[in-house]
Scaffold this motif. Sequence first.
Motif, PDB file in Angstrom:
ATOM      1  N   ILE A 136      -6.974  35.632 -30.532  1.00 16.63           N
ATOM      2  CA  ILE A 136      -8.954  35.870 -30.533  1.00 16.63           C
ATOM      3  C   ILE A 136      -9.617  36.924 -30.147  1.00 16.63           C
ATOM      4  N   PRO A 137      -9.531  38.007 -30.477  1.00 18.02           N
ATOM      5  CA  PRO A 137      -9.610  39.452 -30.675  1.00 18.02           C
ATOM      6  C   PRO A 137     -11.373  38.808 -30.379  1.00 18.02           C
ATOM      7  N   VAL A 138     -11.869  38.599 -30.879  1.00 21.69           N
ATOM      8  CA  VAL A 138     -13.781  38.613 -31.499  1.00 21.69           C
ATOM      9  C   VAL A 138     -14.222  37.819 -30.853  1.00 21.69           C
ATOM     10  N   LEU A 139     -13.674  36.974 -30.156  1.00 23.28           N
ATOM     11  CA  LEU A 139     -13.812  35.602 -29.905  1.00 23.28           C
ATOM     12  C   LEU A 139     -13.627  36.161 -28.066  1.00 23.28           C
ATOM     13  N   HIS A 140     -12.472  36.474 -28.335  1.00 25.66           N
ATOM     14  CA  HIS A 140     -12.957  37.020 -26.385  1.00 25.66           C
ATOM     15  C   HIS A 140     -13.453  38.525 -26.293  1.00 25.66           C
ATOM     16  N   GLN A 141     -13.876  39.266 -27.945  1.00 25.01           N
ATOM     17  CA  GLN A 141     -14.795  40.073 -26.768  1.00 25.01           C
ATOM     18  C   GLN A 141     -15.985  39.274 -26.796  1.00 25.01           C
ATOM     19  N   LEU A 142     -16.511  38.550 -27.436  1.00 19.09           N
ATOM     20  CA  LEU A 142     -17.753  37.793 -27.393  1.00 19.09           C
ATOM     21  C   LEU A 142     -18.684  37.760 -26.383  1.00 19.09           C
ATOM     22  N   ASN A 143     -17.274  36.908 -25.709  1.00 21.47           N
ATOM     23  CA  ASN A 143     -17.358  35.960 -24.974  1.00 21.47           C
ATOM     24  C   ASN A 143     -16.998  36.778 -23.518  1.00 21.47           C
ATOM     25  N   LYS A 160       1.080  -1.379   0.064  1.00 12.52           N
ATOM     26  CA  LYS A 160      -0.018   0.213  -0.369  1.00 12.52           C
ATOM     27  C   LYS A 160       0.613   1.252   0.198  1.00 12.52           C
ATOM     28  N   ASN A 161       1.817   1.440   1.160  1.00 13.16           N
ATOM     29  CA  ASN A 161       2.928   1.828   0.278  1.00 13.16           C
ATOM     30  C   ASN A 161       3.652   2.622  -0.083  1.00 13.16           C
ATOM     31  N   VAL A 162       3.656   1.872  -1.128  1.00 13.24           N
ATOM     32  CA  VAL A 162       4.464   1.236  -2.499  1.00 13.24           C
ATOM     33  C   VAL A 162       3.400   2.312  -3.799  1.00 13.24           C
ATOM     34  N   SER A 163       2.370   2.188  -3.086  1.00 12.10           N
ATOM     35  CA  SER A 163       1.255   2.317  -4.418  1.00 12.10           C
ATOM     36  C   SER A 163       0.534   3.485  -4.045  1.00 12.10           C
ATOM     37  N   PHE A 164       1.234   4.620  -3.244  1.00 10.13           N
ATOM     38  CA  PHE A 164       0.976   5.812  -2.900  1.00 10.13           C
ATOM     39  C   PHE A 164       1.803   6.379  -2.795  1.00 10.13           C
ATOM     40  N   ARG A 165       3.733   6.279  -3.257  1.00  8.75           N
ATOM     41  CA  ARG A 165       4.214   7.174  -3.162  1.00  8.75           C
ATOM     42  C   ARG A 165       4.179   7.876  -3.846  1.00  8.75           C
ATOM     43  N   SER A 166       4.989   9.835  -3.632  1.00  8.19           N
ATOM     44  CA  SER A 166       4.806  10.295  -5.328  1.00  8.19           C
ATOM     45  C   SER A 166       5.110  10.717  -6.094  1.00  8.19           C
ATOM     46  N   GLU A 167       4.058  11.429  -6.731  1.00  8.32           N
ATOM     47  CA  GLU A 167       4.440  11.330  -8.185  1.00  8.32           C
ATOM     48  C   GLU A 167       4.904  12.463  -8.628  1.00  8.32           C
ATOM     49  N   VAL A 168       5.663  12.298  -9.433  1.00  9.60           N
ATOM     50  CA  VAL A 168       6.421  13.587 -10.345  1.00  9.60           C
ATOM     51  C   VAL A 168       5.098  14.709 -11.145  1.00  9.60           C
ATOM     52  N   PHE A 169       4.484  15.365 -11.398  1.00 10.73           N
ATOM     53  CA  PHE A 169       3.820  15.849 -12.129  1.00 10.73           C
ATOM     54  C   PHE A 169       3.734  17.584 -12.733  1.00 10.73           C
ATOM     55  N   THR A 170       3.595  17.695 -13.766  1.00 13.23           N
ATOM     56  CA  THR A 170       3.712  18.752 -14.351  1.00 13.23           C
ATOM     57  C   THR A 170       2.470  19.630 -15.308  1.00 13.23           C
ATOM     58  N   LEU A 171       2.063  21.129 -14.704  1.00 11.26           N
ATOM     59  CA  LEU A 171       1.202  20.936 -15.362  1.00 11.26           C
ATOM     60  C   LEU A 171       1.803  22.479 -16.686  1.00 11.26           C
ATOM     61  N   ALA A 172       0.241  22.209 -17.754  1.00 12.98           N
ATOM     62  CA  ALA A 172       0.151  23.723 -18.347  1.00 12.98           C
ATOM     63  C   ALA A 172       0.509  24.623 -17.329  1.00 12.98           C
ATOM     64  N   GLN A 173       1.404  25.887 -17.826  1.00 17.34           N
ATOM     65  CA  GLN A 173       0.533  27.108 -16.645  1.00 17.34           C
ATOM     66  C   GLN A 173      -0.074  28.322 -18.202  1.00 17.34           C
ATOM     67  N   GLN A 174       0.293  27.649 -18.883  1.00 16.09           N
ATOM     68  CA  GLN A 174       0.061  29.256 -19.405  1.00 16.09           C
ATOM     69  C   GLN A 174      -0.968  28.521 -21.060  1.00 16.09           C
ATOM     70  N   PRO A 175      -2.263  29.050 -21.519  1.00 17.27           N
ATOM     71  CA  PRO A 175      -2.998  28.839 -22.994  1.00 17.27           C
ATOM     72  C   PRO A 175      -2.029  29.051 -23.668  1.00 17.27           C
ATOM     73  N   GLU A 176      -2.202  28.358 -25.122  1.00 21.62           N
ATOM     74  CA  GLU A 176      -2.071  28.234 -25.856  1.00 21.62           C
ATOM     75  C   GLU A 176      -2.411  29.269 -26.944  1.00 21.62           C
ATOM     76  N   LEU A 177      -3.899  30.078 -26.809  1.00 23.75           N
ATOM     77  CA  LEU A 177      -4.242  30.976 -27.230  1.00 23.75           C
ATOM     78  C   LEU A 177      -4.428  32.016 -26.643  1.00 23.75           C
ATOM     79  N   LYS A 178      -3.927  33.249 -26.669  1.00 21.65           N
ATOM     80  CA  LYS A 178      -3.994  34.074 -26.065  1.00 21.65           C
ATOM     81  C   LYS A 178      -4.835  35.300 -26.287  1.00 21.65           C
ATOM     82  N   GLU A 179      -5.357  36.367 -25.157  1.00 23.34           N
ATOM     83  CA  GLU A 179      -7.072  36.921 -25.914  1.00 23.34           C
ATOM     84  C   GLU A 179      -6.480  38.048 -26.926  1.00 23.34           C
ATOM     85  N   GLU A 180      -5.124  38.140 -27.263  1.00 19.02           N
ATOM     86  CA  GLU A 180      -4.807  38.900 -28.605  1.00 19.02           C
ATOM     87  C   GLU A 180      -4.834  37.563 -29.854  1.00 19.02           C
TER      88      GLU A 180
END
Length: 487
Positions: A45-52, A23-43
């Motif tokens: 997709i200006p039309v969709l951003h404004q519409l939103n 059990k201790n082995v199955s809950f060992r600490s994991e290494v993970f890296t999340l995406a920090q920035q969206p691939e599309l910025k507001e500039e």
Amino acid sequence: MMTVMMTVVSVAYWRWNSRVTEKNVSFRSEVFTLAQQPELKEEDIPVLHQLNEEYSRVARLVERVLVSIDTTGVTSVPQPSEDGDFMVEKRLTVHGLGSGVIVTEEGHIITAYHVIQNKHALRVTLSNGKSVSVRLVGVDPELDIAVLQVENPMTFTPLPFGNSDEIAPGMIVLACGNPYGLGTTVSRGIISARERKLVDSGINLIQTDASIFPGNSGGPLINIRGEIIGINKSVLPNAEKNYAGIGFAIPSNLVMHSFEQICKHGRPMKGYLGLDIVRNTPPLRSFLDYHEAGGAVINIVKHGSPAEQAGLQTGDVILSFNEVPIQTDEEVKERIENLSIGDKFRLKVWRKGQKMNVTLKVGDSILKNVPSPWEDFMEGVGMHLRELTAEEQSIGARGLLVIQVNPKKSVGQILQAGDMVFAVNHQSVSTKEALVKALREGPALLTVSRDGQQFNVKVDARPVSEKTLLPRIPEATKGNAIIPHEL
């Protein structure tokens, strides 16, 4: 013996320790890296951003004026008696949900009439969760509109009405309400069509694919400027099919006019003429012996109405309205809808080869449900009839149509709704006045048609003291039948 016991304990400890280790082995600490920035910025997709942002801004406007309405009422449901011999009515408490929208700074709320109809208790909740007491100002059942007002003294910031005559298919709208009691909900869609008529409604409705569900009724339909262009009414009434995306709303121009009348007079002050107008079809032209494609046909004229008082008759063809030529029935209806009580206008009509001018004065709609003397008389007889429309006559129908009978009267035990009375005392009859005249003069023999068969019914509608009591006929479906003194 001791050695055996120590061995067993050691094995058990080893197995337990192995499981814990796994059990201790199955809950060992994991290494993970999340995406920090969206691939599309507001500039990007200006039309969709404004519409939103704009959608969100319009939705926030609605939140402050949207209310939810919880209703409580009592209904009667027929149920078998304890012995099962007959039906008894059981009164049940029913609860309902609806929505409304605040339209004045003083806290006037517009909702759908069917939301509060036959309800004795209302609980109105503002978008901030606060419950407020309200009073009923007035209703417009025909338009399906009710007006309430918040009794607690407070000031509101309402949304304005938009011009529903300017809407067109494809325009973006938001349907707002309280579906299924979930709270403030906004759904996006477009105007699918305008000037839609439902079977149970004589008004032109706005059709939208913005989701409207139970609880949305009475909520506002909003355009992209944050204006109220309609009040949510219903979806297509068929539980066996999925009609999501086919919703209907009452146009704001009709709502605003009714609202103003209710606030000024306590009820909608609607004009009344007492006539029904239909399209000039080939069968009608043939029946009337009228040979022009233009014009609109008067299908029926209600007795005692302003139209009858002006001299109009069923089968007249309207040629012009205030000297403006008429080509379709819709042209006449549009002009009539813009009239107010007391307004006068001129019609040129064709009747049996002759043209004549008629002046009409718009009456008050409150008079349209006032029974005429002949209706009171026929109520005493125990049956209600109506004259045939021009459309019905054009397909060969003749006589008077029975639309209701009183089963407690003898006539109601022989005649039934749908019967056609086409002769009285062996003379053809097509008007209610002719029938009433014959019944007032003494015993009358009515010739009735039902399902292709004919039979005679003798009716004596004089006061009992003047009658010769006749033997009762227990049942009659064809041949001759006599209705005795109980009328």
